[in-house]
Write a protein that holds these residues in place. Sequence first.
Motif, PDB file in Angstrom:
ATOM      1  N   LYS A   1       0.870  -1.178   0.000  1.00  0.00           N
ATOM      2  CA  LYS A   1       0.000   0.000   0.000  1.00  0.00           C
ATOM      3  C   LYS A   1       0.899   1.217   0.000  1.00  0.00           C
ATOM      4  O   LYS A   1       1.850   1.294   0.778  1.00  0.00           O
TER       5      LYS A   1
ATOM      6  N   LYS B   1       1.214   5.415   0.127  1.00  0.00           N
ATOM      7  CA  LYS B   1       0.562   6.680   0.468  1.00  0.00           C
ATOM      8  C   LYS B   1       0.717   7.644  -0.695  1.00  0.00           C
ATOM      9  O   LYS B   1       1.823   7.760  -1.270  1.00  0.00           O
TER      10      LYS B   1
ATOM     11  N   ASP C   1      -3.349   4.852  -0.717  1.00  0.00           N
ATOM     12  CA  ASP C   1      -4.110   5.465   0.382  1.00  0.00           C
ATOM     13  C   ASP C   1      -3.853   6.970   0.358  1.00  0.00           C
ATOM     14  O   ASP C   1      -2.723   7.422   0.521  1.00  0.00           O
TER      15      ASP C   1
ATOM     16  N   ASN D   1      -5.561   9.271   2.330  1.00  0.00           N
ATOM     17  CA  ASN D   1      -5.890   9.959   3.591  1.00  0.00           C
ATOM     18  C   ASN D   1      -6.583  11.297   3.338  1.00  0.00           C
ATOM     19  O   ASN D   1      -6.189  12.335   3.884  1.00  0.00           O
TER      20      ASN D   1
ATOM     21  N   GLU E   1      -7.837   3.905  -1.191  1.00  0.00           N
ATOM     22  CA  GLU E   1      -8.318   4.104   0.179  1.00  0.00           C
ATOM     23  C   GLU E   1      -8.548   5.588   0.465  1.00  0.00           C
ATOM     24  O   GLU E   1      -7.684   6.425   0.179  1.00  0.00           O
TER      25      GLU E   1
ATOM     26  N   ASP F   1     -11.765   4.377   5.037  1.00  0.00           N
ATOM     27  CA  ASP F   1     -11.048   4.213   6.308  1.00  0.00           C
ATOM     28  C   ASP F   1     -11.621   5.260   7.262  1.00  0.00           C
ATOM     29  O   ASP F   1     -12.597   5.005   7.980  1.00  0.00           O
ATOM     30  N   GLU F   2     -11.093   6.502   7.214  1.00  0.00           N
ATOM     31  CA  GLU F   2     -11.491   7.569   8.130  1.00  0.00           C
ATOM     32  C   GLU F   2     -13.013   7.754   8.258  1.00  0.00           C
ATOM     33  O   GLU F   2     -13.522   8.034   9.345  1.00  0.00           O
TER      34      GLU F   2
ATOM     35  N   ASN G   1     -11.787  -0.845   5.342  1.00  0.00           N
ATOM     36  CA  ASN G   1     -10.619  -0.996   6.199  1.00  0.00           C
ATOM     37  C   ASN G   1     -11.144  -0.900   7.630  1.00  0.00           C
ATOM     38  O   ASN G   1     -11.639   0.146   8.036  1.00  0.00           O
TER      39      ASN G   1
ATOM     40  N   LYS H   1     -10.430  -0.775  11.525  1.00  0.00           N
ATOM     41  CA  LYS H   1      -9.444  -0.567  12.593  1.00  0.00           C
ATOM     42  C   LYS H   1     -10.232  -0.546  13.891  1.00  0.00           C
ATOM     43  O   LYS H   1     -11.096   0.313  14.051  1.00  0.00           O
TER      44      LYS H   1
END
Length: 368
Positions: free
Chosen positions: A161, A163, A188, A190, A213, A238-239, A260, A262
Amino acid sequence: MKPQRIELREIRLPLREVFEISSGARRNRRLLLIRVEGEGVHGWGECVAAEDPSYSPETTETAWHVLTEFLLPPLVGHPMEGPEDILAPVEWVRGHRMARAGIEMAVWDLHARLLGMPLWEFLGGRGEPLEVGVSVGLQPDDDTLLRKVEAYLEEGYARIKIKIKPGRDVDMLQAVRARFGDVPLMADANSAYALADLPLFRELDDLGLTMIEQPLHHEDILEHARLQAELTTPICLDESIRSEADARLALELDATRVINIKPGRVGGLAEARRVHDLCRRRGVPVWCGGMLESGVGRAHNLALATLPGFVFPGDISASSRYWKRDVVTPEFELVDGRMPLPDGPGIGVEPDLERIESLTHRVKVFGG
Ligand code: OSB
Ligand code: MG
């Protein structure tokens, strides 16, 4: 079962190298470890909040505040049936999911140890070694990135993965493709992009990524649905997924085709498992993300990732990918390209108390 004594501790653990993502960089982790004791057994959890609020609104400091003032005092001496109802007395606390997850996960470990059972089995998973991936931070240039990726592939990681951020995306990923062929690759962001970047996403869409992502805003679901409608590459949130309710909304709108999970981000293992169960019922694959955990949090993530809906390799890399030395024994290592599951009771690894003591910045004890 009643927690009789809860110990909250901040440790400071320097990463081997800076980990940079589009929203910020990390060099030294400030982690909270939680040790809960009851019925003569103990359990360990980790709060994964970061040093600054660039990934989620929580930080190490806010988690310390909420745990010491609100979450931990009412739990001491409070009877519970099992880890699913540990947080009942503090349900009124809104948000602060990473803080909540820290104590919740410690209780899962404790309960599994009470039963003499590995945590993965207690959660309902399977004990086979798992394929895992690695998350590679933003690098100063493509050569450095390619060298890192090569080394990780040699170590046996099953997917890479990378960034990305504006200006460090399509060309960089093309360079990785050109060099390593069809290795399982994902990106990803973010939350570094907006819907107006559609032309760029169309270019990313041609790279054969397993998923992209969290491309858009960290709380958005609707625009991700609009973007997904334009792409063939699956979007993975994710977030934006903080709970089972968020996951339900995102799936309903087809804003995400992979999630994802977490445990820290969703408030603990019980909620993480609910997100997993929901996705499984709908045939949506999930995988376990990471938050640069120490061995304590890593052990929990690994146990969670044994559930059957975790079909993609997780960001559950070896201890050596993050630390010169981890805080648990044995450390996590890849064996023949897979991560074996510790087979002792609970999380199956032992926190190294001497090492933890030497890294400790502050401790607070509740009960006794
Ligand atoms: O977005 O998944 C992320 C680390 C810190 C904050 C956010 C993320 C990450 C990672 C690293 O990608 C995952 C890991 O190896 O722990
Ligand atoms: Mg992410």
